[in-house]
Design an enzyme around this catalytic site. Structure first.
Site, PDB file in Angstrom:
ATOM      1  N   TYR A 136       0.851  -1.200   0.000  1.00 40.29           N
ATOM      2  CA  TYR A 136       0.000   0.000   0.000  1.00 40.29           C
ATOM      3  C   TYR A 136       0.876   1.237   0.000  1.00 40.29           C
ATOM      4  O   TYR A 136       1.960   1.251  -0.581  1.00 40.29           O
ATOM      5  CB  TYR A 136      -0.917  -0.141   1.232  1.00 40.29           C
ATOM      6  CG  TYR A 136      -1.886   0.939   1.526  1.00 40.29           C
ATOM      7  CD1 TYR A 136      -1.776   1.673   2.709  1.00 40.29           C
ATOM      8  CD2 TYR A 136      -2.946   1.225   0.686  1.00 40.29           C
ATOM      9  CE1 TYR A 136      -2.683   2.661   3.020  1.00 40.29           C
ATOM     10  CE2 TYR A 136      -3.866   2.211   0.993  1.00 40.29           C
ATOM     11  CZ  TYR A 136      -3.720   2.929   2.163  1.00 40.29           C
ATOM     12  OH  TYR A 136      -4.622   3.914   2.472  1.00 40.29           O
TER      13      TYR A 136
ATOM     14  N   LYS B  51      -6.059  -0.871  -2.336  1.00 43.43           N
ATOM     15  CA  LYS B  51      -7.011  -0.602  -1.239  1.00 43.43           C
ATOM     16  C   LYS B  51      -7.804  -1.870  -0.916  1.00 43.43           C
ATOM     17  O   LYS B  51      -8.079  -2.171   0.237  1.00 43.43           O
ATOM     18  CB  LYS B  51      -7.966   0.534  -1.642  1.00 43.43           C
ATOM     19  CG  LYS B  51      -7.299   1.908  -1.701  1.00 43.43           C
ATOM     20  CD  LYS B  51      -7.336   2.636  -0.365  1.00 43.43           C
ATOM     21  CE  LYS B  51      -6.647   3.982  -0.444  1.00 43.43           C
ATOM     22  NZ  LYS B  51      -6.745   4.774   0.794  1.00 43.43           N
TER      23      LYS B  51
ATOM     24  N   ALA C 128      -9.656  15.827   1.265  1.00 48.34           N
ATOM     25  CA  ALA C 128      -9.389  15.282   2.606  1.00 48.34           C
ATOM     26  C   ALA C 128      -9.508  16.368   3.666  1.00 48.34           C
ATOM     27  O   ALA C 128     -10.140  16.163   4.716  1.00 48.34           O
ATOM     28  CB  ALA C 128      -8.003  14.651   2.646  1.00 48.34           C
TER      29      ALA C 128
END
Ligand SMILES: NC(=O)c1ccc[n+]([C@@H]2O[C@H](COP(=O)([O-])OP(=O)(O)OC[C@H]3O[C@@H](n4cnc5c(N)ncnc54)[C@H](O)[C@@H]3O)[C@@H](O)[C@H]2O)c1
Ligand SMILES: O=C(O)C[C@H](O)C(=O)O
Ligand SMILES: [Mn+2]
Length: 547
Positions: free
Chosen positions: A92, A165, A296
Site C-alpha cells: 500500500y 485498497k 481530505a
C-alpha cells in the site's frame, strides 16, 4: 464443464500450488504438474517470506508480492496476515505510488480489475460481468485516477490504487477477496507525461469533465447497483470537486463511501480524540487550522465540526473554531474560487486587523495561535520549524498531523516535530513513521491513514447489509478506536499501532454493525454486530474440497 488441472493452477481463487495433496492432484488432473513435495500453507508462507526478504528494493518486494497475489490469493493473504506492519508500506502507501506512476511500464497482469472507458459506455455492463467472472461481488473500490494520493492525475494507471485498497480490506478486516472488484473509470488524463508516452495503456485523450463525465459515472453506479445487490461502493482518489459532488449525489440512496473525505475524516478525528485524551484538553476549546482545504482537508473539518456539535456547541459557535488555509491563504467570505465544502468555514476579514496579510501559513499561525494543525496540502515541508515553534509558544500540547502522502509530500517529519517542540507535540502522520527517541522518552507515532479505519467500516456495513452509511455510523467508527492505546504512558501514540490492525478492524466493524442495527439500517436478520461480523469474516485458509 469440469475444470482442468491447468484451470485450477491458473485460477488464483482455486490454486493451492504445492499444497494440493496427492489425492487432489490425481482427482483434479494435476498429477505431474507440480513438484512432488506436498507443502502445508504454513510451509508455503515461510518460503514466500524468505523469497520476499531476498528482494532488495521496496518496488521489487511489491512486484514479487503481486506475483504471489496473482497466483494464489490464500497464500498471499496468509503471508500478509503474518507480516502486516512490514507489508503495509510495500503493498500500500507509499510504495503503491511508485507502481502507479510506472504502471504501464510494469504491466503484466490486470489483476481481475474492470477498466471502464468513457468512450464505450455501452460496454460497462459486459466489462463488469467479465471482470467479476461469475463471482458474487460485494465490494468495489473505484477511482477515476484524477487525484492519486498527492501525486495527481495518473489516468487508467490509478487502477492500482483500487487493487491496493482492496488488498488492505482483506488483510486488515478479512473481507473475502473473491467478493471484491477493483474498477477504474478511464475518462482520459491531463497528465502530459502519460499522453506523450506510447506505452501508456489508458485512453490517449484529455480528461472528460462536466455533464458527460457525470452521466458516465451515473451509468456506472446504476449498473453496479443492478448487477451486484448488497454492494458497498468505495470511491477513491477522485478530483476535489467530483469527489464531493459524487458523494452528495449518492450517499443517501446507496451504500457508498468516499475514503478521502469520510475515511480520512474518521481516522483523523480518532487521532485528535486520542491526542486530547493524552493532553486532557477539551475538543471544544481547540482552535483548528486546516492546511490544504481540499477533499481530505474539508472531509476532516466536517467530521471534527460534527463532533463539536455532538459535544454541545451550536453550529455558528462550532464553526468559529476552524481556519481553512489553501492556495489563496486563509479563506475568507470573499476569497475567489471557494469550493462548496470550503464555504461553510470561511472567516470574516473584520476578525483580523491584518486580514490582507494572511496569505501564508506562518502569518495565519501567528494570527490564530492554533491548537490543532492538520496538513493535507501535498506541500512538502510546509510545517517549518519557525511555524511549529510559533504554534508551540501558544499551546501546551500542539496537535500536528502532517498527512500528505506519499512520503516525499509530507508537510513535516515526525522526528522534527517532536524535537522542535521538545516532546510537546502530539503527532500523527499519513505514512508510517518510526518511534522518535527524545530525552529518554520513546514517542510512538500514530499513522493517521484512512487504511486504519476503512476496512473495519466496510466489513461492519457489509456484515449487516446496511442500506446506507449514515453520519452517525461513521462517527461510531471514530470513537471505536478510543481506549486501545494506553494514553497515560509517556510518549503514547494518538492512534492504535498498525500491528494491531487486524484486531481493531474487528472492533470498528462490530461497532459499525451494531450502530447500523440500532438505527434500523440493517437489511439482514443479524441483531448482534459481533455475530454478523464473525459470520462474514474470511480467513486465509484453503477451503474444503469443492468441485
Ligand atoms: N493520511 C490519509 O489518510 C490521507 C487521506 C486522504 C488524502 N491524504 C493526502 O492529502 C493530500 C491531499 O489529498 P486530497 O485528496 O485532499 O487532494 P486535493 O487536491 O483535493 O486537496 C489538496 C488541497 O491542497 C491545496 N494546496 C495545494 N498546494 C497548496 C499550498 N502550497 N498551500 C496551501 N494549499 C495547497 C489544494 O488547492 C487543494 O485544495 C494528498 O497528499 C493525499 O495523499 C492523506
Ligand atoms: O491512500 C492513502 O494512503 C491514504 C489516502 O487515501 C490518500 O489518498 O492519501
Ligand atoms: Mn486516497
Amino acid at each position: 464443464m469440469a475444470k482442468t488441472g491447468q484451470d485450477r493452477l491458473n485460477d488464483p481463487f482455486l490454486n493451492k500450488g504445492t499444497a494440493f495433496t496427492e489425492e487432489q492432484r490425481k482427482k483434479y488432473q494435476l498429477a505431474g504438474m507440480l513438484p512432488p513435495k506436498v507443502q502445508s500453507l504454513e510451509e508455503q508462507a515461510r518460503e514466500v517470506y524468505l523469497q520476499y526478504q531476498e528482494k532488495s528494493t521496496n518496488l521489487e518486494k511489491r512486484i514479487f508480492l503481486m506475483t504471489v497475489f496473482n497466483t494464489n490469493r490464500v497464500l498471499f493473504f496468509k503471508v500478509f496476515s503474518e507480516h502486516v506492519t512490514e507489508f503495509m508500506p510495500i503493498v500500500y502507501d507509499p510504495t503503491i505510488a511508485e507502481t502507479i506512476e510506472n504502471y504501464s511500464h510494469l504491466f503484466v497482469n490486470p489483476q481481475y480489475a474492470a477498466f471502464l472507458s468513457i468512450n464505450e459506455p455501452d460496454q460497462i455492463e459486459d466489462s463488469l460481468k467479465n471482470a467479476a467472472d461469475g463471482r458474487d461481488i460485494k465490494l468495489i473500490v473505484v477511482t477515476d485516477g484524477e487525484e492519486i494520493l498527492g501525486i495527481g492525475d495518473w489516468g487508467t494507471q490509478g487502477v492500482d490504487i483500487s487493487v491496493g485498497k482492496l488488498m488492505v480490506y482483506t488483510a486488515a478486516a478479512g473481507v473475502d477477496p473473491a467478493c471484491v472488484l477493483p474498477v477504474v473509470l478511464d475518462v482520459g488524463t491531463n497528465n502530459d507525461k502519460l499522453l506523450n508516452d506510447s506505452l501508456y495503456l489508458g485512453n490517449h485523450q484529455r480528461r472528460v469533465n462536466g455533464e458527460p463525465y457525470y452521466q458516465f459515472v451515473d451509468r456506472f453506479v446504476q449498473t453496479v447497483e443492478k448487477l451486484f445487490p448488497g454492494l458497498y461502493l468505495h470511491f477513491e482518489d477522485f478530483g476535489r470537486d467530483n469527489a464531493d459532488n459524487i458523494l452528495k449525489q449518492y450517499r443517501d440512496h446507496i451504500l457508498t463511501f468516499n475514503d478521502d473525505i469520510q475515511g480520512t475524516g474518521v481516522i483523523v478525528l480518532a487521532g485528535i480524540l486520542g491526542a486530547l485524551k493524552i493532553s486532557g484538553q477539551k475538543l471544544t476549546d481547540q482552535k483548528y487550522v486546516c492546511f490544504g482545504a481540499g477533499t481530505a482537508g474539508t472531509g476532516i473539518v466536517e467530521q471534527v465540526y460534527a463532533e463539536m456539535l455532538q459535544a454541545g456547541l451550536q453550529p455558528e459557535e462550532a464553526r468559529k473554531h476552524f481556519y481553512l488555509v489553501d492556495k489563496q491563504g486563509l479563506l475568507f467570505e470573499d476569497t475567489p474560487e471557494l469550493t462548496p465544502a470550503q464555504k461553510p468555514f470561511v472567516r470574516k476579514r473584520s476578525e483580523f486587523s491584518n486580514a490582507d496579510q494572511l496569505k501564508d501559513l506562518k502569518s495565519v499561525v501567528q494570527a490564530v495561535h492554533p491548537d490543532i494543525l492538520v496538513g493535507t496540502s501535498t506541500h512538502s515541508g510546509a510545517f517549518t520549524q519557525d511555524i511549529v515553534t510559533e504554534m508551540a509558544t501558544h499551546t501546551e500540547r500542539p496537535i500536528i498531523f502532517p498527512l500528505s502522502n506519499p512520503t516525499q509530500l509530507a508537510e513535516a517529519k515526525a522526528e522534527d516535530l517532536i524535537h522542535w517542540t521538545k516532546g510537546k507535540a502530539l503527532v500523527a502522520t499519513g505514512i508510517p513513521a518510526d518511534p522518535v527517541d527524545y530525552e529518554g522518552i520513546k514517542y510512538e507515532i500514530g499513522q493517521a491513514n484512512n487504511a486504519l479505519v476503512y476496512p473495519g467500516l466496510g466489513l461492519g456495513a457489509l456484515a449487516v447489509n446496511a442500506k446506507i452509511l449514515s453520519d452517525e455510523t461513521i462517527s461510531v467508527a471514530a470513537h471505536s478506536l478510543g481506549g486501545i492505546v494506553d494514553s497515560s504512558k509517556p510518549g503514547a501514540a494518538v492512534l492504535p499501532p498498525v500491528e494491531k490492525l487486524n484486531v481493531f478492524s474487528q472492533t470498528v466493524a462490530k461497532a459499525v454493525a451494531n450502530k447500523a442495527i440500532a438505527d434500523h439500517l440493517n437489511q439482514n436478520d443479524f441483531q448482534d454486530g459481533e455475530k454478523a461480523v464473525a459470520a462474514l469474516r474470511w480467513a486465509p485458509e484453503y477451503a474444503d474440497e469443492q468441485e
